[in-house]
Design a protein around this motif. Structure first.
Motif, PDB file in Angstrom:
ATOM      1  N   UNK A   9       0.823  -1.218   0.000  1.00  0.00           N
ATOM      2  CA  UNK A   9       0.000   0.000   0.000  1.00  0.00           C
ATOM      3  C   UNK A   9       0.857   1.267   0.000  1.00  0.00           C
ATOM      4  N   UNK A  10       2.114   1.155   0.418  1.00  0.00           N
ATOM      5  CA  UNK A  10       3.013   2.315   0.436  1.00  0.00           C
ATOM      6  C   UNK A  10       3.789   2.480  -0.870  1.00  0.00           C
ATOM      7  N   UNK A  11       3.586   1.598  -1.817  1.00  0.00           N
ATOM      8  CA  UNK A  11       4.249   1.676  -3.118  1.00  0.00           C
ATOM      9  C   UNK A  11       3.570   2.744  -3.970  1.00  0.00           C
ATOM     10  N   UNK A  12       4.373   3.629  -4.526  1.00  0.00           N
ATOM     11  CA  UNK A  12       3.878   4.663  -5.439  1.00  0.00           C
ATOM     12  C   UNK A  12       3.947   4.095  -6.859  1.00  0.00           C
ATOM     13  N   UNK A  13       2.810   3.874  -7.521  1.00  0.00           N
ATOM     14  CA  UNK A  13       2.825   3.262  -8.849  1.00  0.00           C
ATOM     15  C   UNK A  13       3.574   4.067  -9.912  1.00  0.00           C
ATOM     16  N   UNK A  14       3.917   5.306  -9.610  1.00  0.00           N
ATOM     17  CA  UNK A  14       4.717   6.099 -10.560  1.00  0.00           C
ATOM     18  C   UNK A  14       6.199   5.748 -10.479  1.00  0.00           C
ATOM     19  N   UNK A  15       6.584   4.910  -9.522  1.00  0.00           N
ATOM     20  CA  UNK A  15       7.983   4.506  -9.364  1.00  0.00           C
ATOM     21  C   UNK A  15       8.419   3.684 -10.569  1.00  0.00           C
ATOM     22  N   UNK A  16       9.513   4.092 -11.187  1.00  0.00           N
ATOM     23  CA  UNK A  16      10.047   3.362 -12.339  1.00  0.00           C
ATOM     24  C   UNK A  16      10.758   2.107 -11.835  1.00  0.00           C
ATOM     25  N   UNK A  17      10.168   0.957 -12.132  1.00  0.00           N
ATOM     26  CA  UNK A  17      10.781  -0.297 -11.684  1.00  0.00           C
ATOM     27  C   UNK A  17      10.246  -1.449 -12.520  1.00  0.00           C
ATOM     28  N   UNK A  18      10.970  -2.556 -12.451  1.00  0.00           N
ATOM     29  CA  UNK A  18      10.548  -3.785 -13.112  1.00  0.00           C
ATOM     30  C   UNK A  18       9.871  -4.733 -12.137  1.00  0.00           C
ATOM     31  N   UNK A  19      10.165  -4.565 -10.846  1.00  0.00           N
ATOM     32  CA  UNK A  19       9.584  -5.424  -9.821  1.00  0.00           C
ATOM     33  C   UNK A  19       9.371  -4.636  -8.541  1.00  0.00           C
ATOM     34  N   UNK A  20       8.272  -4.944  -7.870  1.00  0.00           N
ATOM     35  CA  UNK A  20       7.975  -4.394  -6.548  1.00  0.00           C
ATOM     36  C   UNK A  20       8.089  -5.561  -5.575  1.00  0.00           C
ATOM     37  N   UNK A  21       9.050  -5.473  -4.677  1.00  0.00           N
ATOM     38  CA  UNK A  21       9.271  -6.513  -3.684  1.00  0.00           C
ATOM     39  C   UNK A  21       8.716  -6.007  -2.369  1.00  0.00           C
ATOM     40  N   UNK A  22       7.802  -6.769  -1.778  1.00  0.00           N
ATOM     41  CA  UNK A  22       7.123  -6.298  -0.572  1.00  0.00           C
ATOM     42  C   UNK A  22       6.875  -7.455   0.380  1.00  0.00           C
ATOM     43  N   UNK A  23       6.553  -7.114   1.605  1.00  0.00           N
ATOM     44  CA  UNK A  23       6.214  -8.098   2.625  1.00  0.00           C
ATOM     45  C   UNK A  23       4.871  -7.754   3.231  1.00  0.00           C
ATOM     46  N   UNK A  24       4.808  -7.788   4.565  1.00  0.00           N
ATOM     47  CA  UNK A  24       3.704  -7.344   5.400  1.00  0.00           C
ATOM     48  C   UNK A  24       2.530  -8.307   5.491  1.00  0.00           C
ATOM     49  N   UNK A  25       2.031  -8.817   4.402  1.00  0.00           N
ATOM     50  CA  UNK A  25       0.816  -9.634   4.442  1.00  0.00           C
ATOM     51  C   UNK A  25       1.074 -11.062   4.910  1.00  0.00           C
ATOM     52  N   UNK A  26       2.326 -11.486   4.890  1.00  0.00           N
ATOM     53  CA  UNK A  26       2.735 -12.863   5.203  1.00  0.00           C
ATOM     54  C   UNK A  26       2.262 -13.852   4.137  1.00  0.00           C
ATOM     55  N   UNK A  27       1.673 -13.365   3.050  1.00  0.00           N
ATOM     56  CA  UNK A  27       1.159 -14.228   1.991  1.00  0.00           C
ATOM     57  C   UNK A  27       2.129 -14.233   0.813  1.00  0.00           C
ATOM     58  N   UNK A  28       2.711 -15.391   0.502  1.00  0.00           N
ATOM     59  CA  UNK A  28       3.638 -15.451  -0.639  1.00  0.00           C
ATOM     60  C   UNK A  28       2.945 -15.058  -1.936  1.00  0.00           C
ATOM     61  N   UNK A  29       3.707 -14.385  -2.790  1.00  0.00           N
ATOM     62  CA  UNK A  29       3.150 -13.929  -4.062  1.00  0.00           C
ATOM     63  C   UNK A  29       4.280 -13.791  -5.082  1.00  0.00           C
ATOM     64  N   UNK A  30       4.022 -14.257  -6.284  1.00  0.00           N
ATOM     65  CA  UNK A  30       4.947 -14.093  -7.405  1.00  0.00           C
ATOM     66  C   UNK A  30       4.080 -13.989  -8.645  1.00  0.00           C
ATOM     67  N   UNK A  31       3.723 -12.762  -9.009  1.00  0.00           N
ATOM     68  CA  UNK A  31       2.811 -12.576 -10.149  1.00  0.00           C
ATOM     69  C   UNK A  31       3.156 -11.298 -10.906  1.00  0.00           C
ATOM     70  N   UNK A  32       2.883 -11.350 -12.187  1.00  0.00           N
ATOM     71  CA  UNK A  32       3.078 -10.178 -13.042  1.00  0.00           C
ATOM     72  C   UNK A  32       1.762  -9.423 -13.137  1.00  0.00           C
ATOM     73  N   UNK A  33       1.861  -8.100 -12.965  1.00  0.00           N
ATOM     74  CA  UNK A  33       0.684  -7.244 -13.107  1.00  0.00           C
ATOM     75  C   UNK A  33       1.138  -5.933 -13.735  1.00  0.00           C
ATOM     76  N   UNK A  34       0.477  -5.550 -14.812  1.00  0.00           N
ATOM     77  CA  UNK A  34       0.779  -4.290 -15.499  1.00  0.00           C
ATOM     78  C   UNK A  34       2.267  -4.165 -15.829  1.00  0.00           C
ATOM     79  N   UNK A  35       2.873  -5.263 -16.257  1.00  0.00           N
ATOM     80  CA  UNK A  35       4.266  -5.247 -16.679  1.00  0.00           C
ATOM     81  C   UNK A  35       5.286  -5.244 -15.561  1.00  0.00           C
ATOM     82  N   UNK A  36       4.843  -5.408 -14.323  1.00  0.00           N
ATOM     83  CA  UNK A  36       5.755  -5.432 -13.171  1.00  0.00           C
ATOM     84  C   UNK A  36       5.579  -6.747 -12.410  1.00  0.00           C
ATOM     85  N   UNK A  37       6.690  -7.272 -11.919  1.00  0.00           N
ATOM     86  CA  UNK A  37       6.626  -8.436 -11.053  1.00  0.00           C
ATOM     87  C   UNK A  37       6.304  -7.969  -9.641  1.00  0.00           C
TER      88      UNK A  37
END
Length: 165
Positions: free
Chosen positions: A100-128
């Motif tokens: 939720x603290x990720x700014x979608x205007x950030x230029x990146x290829x992947x957003x690596x995050x934690x917090x939810x404790x739920x594993x996730x590895x998915x592509x969305x809108x061209x970003x991992x």
């Protein structure tokens, strides 16, 4: 602990990704990270003063980049950034604890995050979007996991690794 605003790395091995240790770093997690040239901790290391030793144990394996999580409230955690940008083999990685603290205007290829404790590895809108899950204390019935990323000429890809409990 490495903590520059933007670092550019060239590595040949996988990137170890861990989050939500909550004061518990399992020997099995250390074993799974042993072949990594770089380790990323995506926050919620722990809230006690002695929880900083978890980062020291990870840094003994490989250079470590860490962001602060919502429970990282001890004095040592004040030096951890809220977000961190890295370039690994040309791939732009954005580290943040809460998605939720990720700014979608950030230029990146992947957003690596934690917090939810739920594993996730998915592509969305061209970003991992990659969440290694929680490697520390069990929360509800969620698995105990960490992740590895490969960032090379073949692409950007990740895997979730399940730890025994």
């Amino acid at each position: 602990m490495a903590s520059s605003a933007i670092a550019s790395l060239s590595i040949a091995s996988p990137i170890g990704v861990i989050a939500d240790t909550h004061g518990l770093l399992r020997d099995e997690a250390l074993g799974l990270l042993a072949d990594c040239e770089v380790i990323l901790h995506l926050g919620d290391v722990g809230h006690r003063e002695n929880d900083e030793c978890l980062l020291q144990r990870l840094e003994a394996i490989a250079p470590l980049y860490t962001v602060r999580g919502n429970i990282d409230t001890a004095a040592w955690a004040e030096r951890l950034p809220e977000t961190l940008d890295l370039v690994v083999n040309g791939w732009r990685l954005h580290l943040v604890h809460r998605l939720a603290d990720y700014d979608p205007r950030t230029a990146c290829d992947a957003v690596l995050h934690g917090h939810s404790h739920k594993p996730r590895c998915e592509w969305r809108d061209g970003k991992l979007l990659f969440n290694p899950g929680a490697a520390g204390k069990r929360r509800f019935s969620l698995p105990i996991t960490l992740g590895k990323l490969w960032a090379d000429a073949r692409g950007l890809r990740g895997v979730i690794l399940y730890l025994p409990f």
